[in-house]
Design a protein around this motif. Structure first.
Motif, short mmCIF file in Angstrom:
data_model
loop_
_atom_site.label_atom_id
_atom_site.label_comp_id
_atom_site.label_asym_id
_atom_site.label_seq_id
_atom_site.Cartn_x
_atom_site.Cartn_y
_atom_site.Cartn_z
N ALA A 247 0.81 -1.22 0.00
CA ALA A 247 0.00 0.00 0.00
C ALA A 247 0.84 1.27 0.00
N ALA A 248 2.03 1.24 0.63
CA ALA A 248 2.87 2.44 0.70
C ALA A 248 3.22 2.95 -0.69
N TRP A 249 3.26 2.08 -1.70
CA TRP A 249 3.58 2.50 -3.07
C TRP A 249 2.34 2.52 -3.96
N THR A 250 1.44 1.55 -3.80
CA THR A 250 0.27 1.51 -4.68
C THR A 250 -0.69 2.68 -4.43
N ASP A 251 -0.69 3.20 -3.21
CA ASP A 251 -1.58 4.33 -2.92
C ASP A 251 -1.11 5.64 -3.55
N LYS A 252 0.06 5.63 -4.16
CA LYS A 252 0.54 6.83 -4.84
C LYS A 252 -0.11 7.01 -6.21
N VAL A 253 -0.81 5.98 -6.70
CA VAL A 253 -1.49 6.06 -8.00
C VAL A 253 -2.99 5.87 -7.78
N MET A 254 -3.78 6.37 -8.70
CA MET A 254 -5.23 6.27 -8.59
C MET A 254 -5.70 4.92 -9.13
N HIS A 255 -5.92 3.97 -8.21
CA HIS A 255 -6.39 2.65 -8.63
C HIS A 255 -7.85 2.40 -8.26
N LEU A 256 -8.49 3.40 -7.66
CA LEU A 256 -9.93 3.32 -7.33
C LEU A 256 -10.27 2.11 -6.48
N GLY A 257 -9.30 1.70 -5.67
CA GLY A 257 -9.54 0.56 -4.77
C GLY A 257 -9.43 -0.80 -5.42
#
Length: 489
Positions: free
Chosen positions: A428-438
């Motif tokens: 999450a520390a890296w994936t939350d930097k992009v807009m993946h809409l959950g």
């Protein structure tokens, strides 16, 4: 059933019926069957009714036979070139066995696993056409059966046949996505004496599909369906033998939705969905309200970079140049990941957390002898994956390594196989930097395909009419896809 009552005691002349009655009586005397074995249903077939057509007479006779536990068939039919038109009806057990080849009946029946239902049953009735209009009358020649009545005719191959009208009903209901069990119920509601089974319905539906395909090959039939439904379609073939290698198709409404909601795409392959075992790549989009929709489907010759790259290039050609996806979620399929990197270099490729968890489960659980230790390890792993900051990730990783030091194999697997090479793709520390809409898993593709497959009753057995049983491409699937897309659009 259309019947006409006889008026003023109409008399019918049967010139040869008396002779046939005498012949039947002689056969009965010759066979000398015990009286207790003869079943007399003469009264059931004795009627003074005038039938409005030949078909009406035959339908009446068959229904009377069914009510009494016997199957009535046409033994002989005479169009009446030199005499009055007539039809002879008999029991299905009438006559004796005649082998197709020049072998004696005894030799044929002595073969292992063979038998016959013919027992020379003498039952016979004759229908004769009257001089007026298309009226018919019936005369019982012999009302005896030399065998017992069937206790039930359910599943009988002949008694359960569908009429032409019932086949038309089946065809129309199939086109309207009616389930087979409801089709059978509807047919039985029209005819209370119908003894058809689900197997009859399945066979009739399969035959209907074959008739629709005419003489077209499976690939030709698939092309025809795609063209009729106005799909966007590409394929490429092996030039040496003209065999199709890869096949890409997309619904026109899906393309509109793709260009409206192109932020996140989810890709996953499913397997064993067709007789050729070709992998099916399903591409799914996500709307701003978190609804999923099918973008395109691709049958691939193999899971190689070349095949995936071709599919990604076709997908890219459907999109506006300035509206490419921000995020593509896949599992750790290296060939697919490389193809995404080549065709969409600015897109972030996330890995499915669900597939990662399944891999950790399959490779690490066997290393723990106690369930409590395993649950503690998975709890620490989940905390690590959902670390919201890079500092938290470092701290949680040290905690996992310290708490599970007695299981170095598990720690080594998650570190070397997942964290070191791919942590930026699922933590999450890296994936939350992009807009993946959950959307951090590929489960949406499986859920969507499963839902459509269940609704349309599409299995390998029912869909062999298009591309050798490739289960997704058929009219039913097209209708359901269109309805699903309209609900979103």
């Amino acid at each position: 059933m259309a019947l006409k009552n006889s008026e003023n005691g109409v008399e019918i002349s049967f010139e040869t019926v008396e002779k046939e009655e005498d012949e039947v009586q002689m056969n009965l005397d010759h066979n000398a069957a015990p009286l207790q074995q003869l079943v007399d249903i003469s009264d059931a077939f004795s009627s003074n009714e005038i039938f409005c057509s030949r078909d009406a007479l035959i339908e009446w006779a068959r229904n009377v036979g069914k009510r009494n536990g016997f199957v009535i068939v046409i033994k002989r039919s005479d169009k009446g070139d030199s005499r009055k038109a007539r039809v002879t009806l008999a029991c299905e057990h009438g006559g004796t066995y005649r082998h197709a080849k020049n072998k004696s009946n005894v030799e044929a029946l002595n073969r292992k696993g063979t038998g016959t239902k013919k027992c020379d049953c003498p039952f016979k009735i004759i229908g004769v056409k009257l001089t007026s209009n298309d009226d018919w009358s019936v005369k019982v020649v012999c009302g005896f059966h030399n065998h017992r009545a069937a206790k039930q005719l359910e599943g009988h191959s002949y008694a359960g046949r569908l009429s032409d009208g019932e086949k038309t009903i089946l065809s129309d209901m199939t086109k309207n996505l009616v389930k087979p069990r409801n089709i059978l119920l509807s047919i039985k509601n029209h005819d209370e004496y119908k003894v058809s089974t689900m197997k009859t319905i399945y066979n009739a539906r399969h035959k209907h599909r074959l008739l629709n395909s005419a003489d077209r090959s499976q690939m030709q039939q698939l092309m025809k369906q795609l063209n009729e439904c106005k799909y966007v379609e590409w394929h490429r073939k092996d030039e040496s033998n003209d065999c199709v290698r890869d096949f890409f198709w997309a619904h026109p409404t899906s393309i509109q939705l793709l260009n409206a909601f192109c932020t996140v795409l989810i890709m996953d392959c499913t397997y064993k969905t067709n007789r050729y075992r070709l992998p099916l790549l399903e591409i799914v989009g996500v709307t701003s309200t978190n609804l999923t929709f099918s973008v395109a489907f691709v049958y691939l010759e193999a899971e190689r970079v070349d095949n995936y790259t071709w599919a990604m290039e076709k997908l890219q050609s459907l999109m506006f140049a300035d509206r490419l996806p921000n995020v593509i979620v896949t599992d750790r399929e290296l060939a697919l990941m490389n193809a995404v990197r080549l065709v969409f270099p600015t897109t972030t490729n996330l890995l499915c957390r669900w597939h990662i968890s399944k891999n950790v489960l399959g490779n690490c659980k066997k290393l723990f002898e106690r369930n409590e230790k395993w649950e503690a390890f998975m709890s620490a792993w989940s905390v690590l994956v959902f670390s919201s900051k890079e500092d938290d990730y470092g701290r949680n990783l040290r905690s996992l390594t310290t708490d599970c030091y007695t299981y170095p194999g598990a720690v080594k697997y998650v570190t070397e196989s997942w964290l070191t090479p791919y942590k930026e793709r699922f933590v999450a520390a890296w994936t939350d930097k992009v807009m993946h809409l959950g959307n951090v898993t590929t489960n949406s593709t499986k859920t969507l395909a499963t839902r459509q497959s269940r609704k349309s009753q599409t299995t390998q057995r029912l869909n062999e009419s298009s591309f050798g049983g490739l289960y997704m491409m058929n009219p039913t699937f097209n209708v359901l896809t269109h309805e699903h897309l309209l609900q979103i659009w």
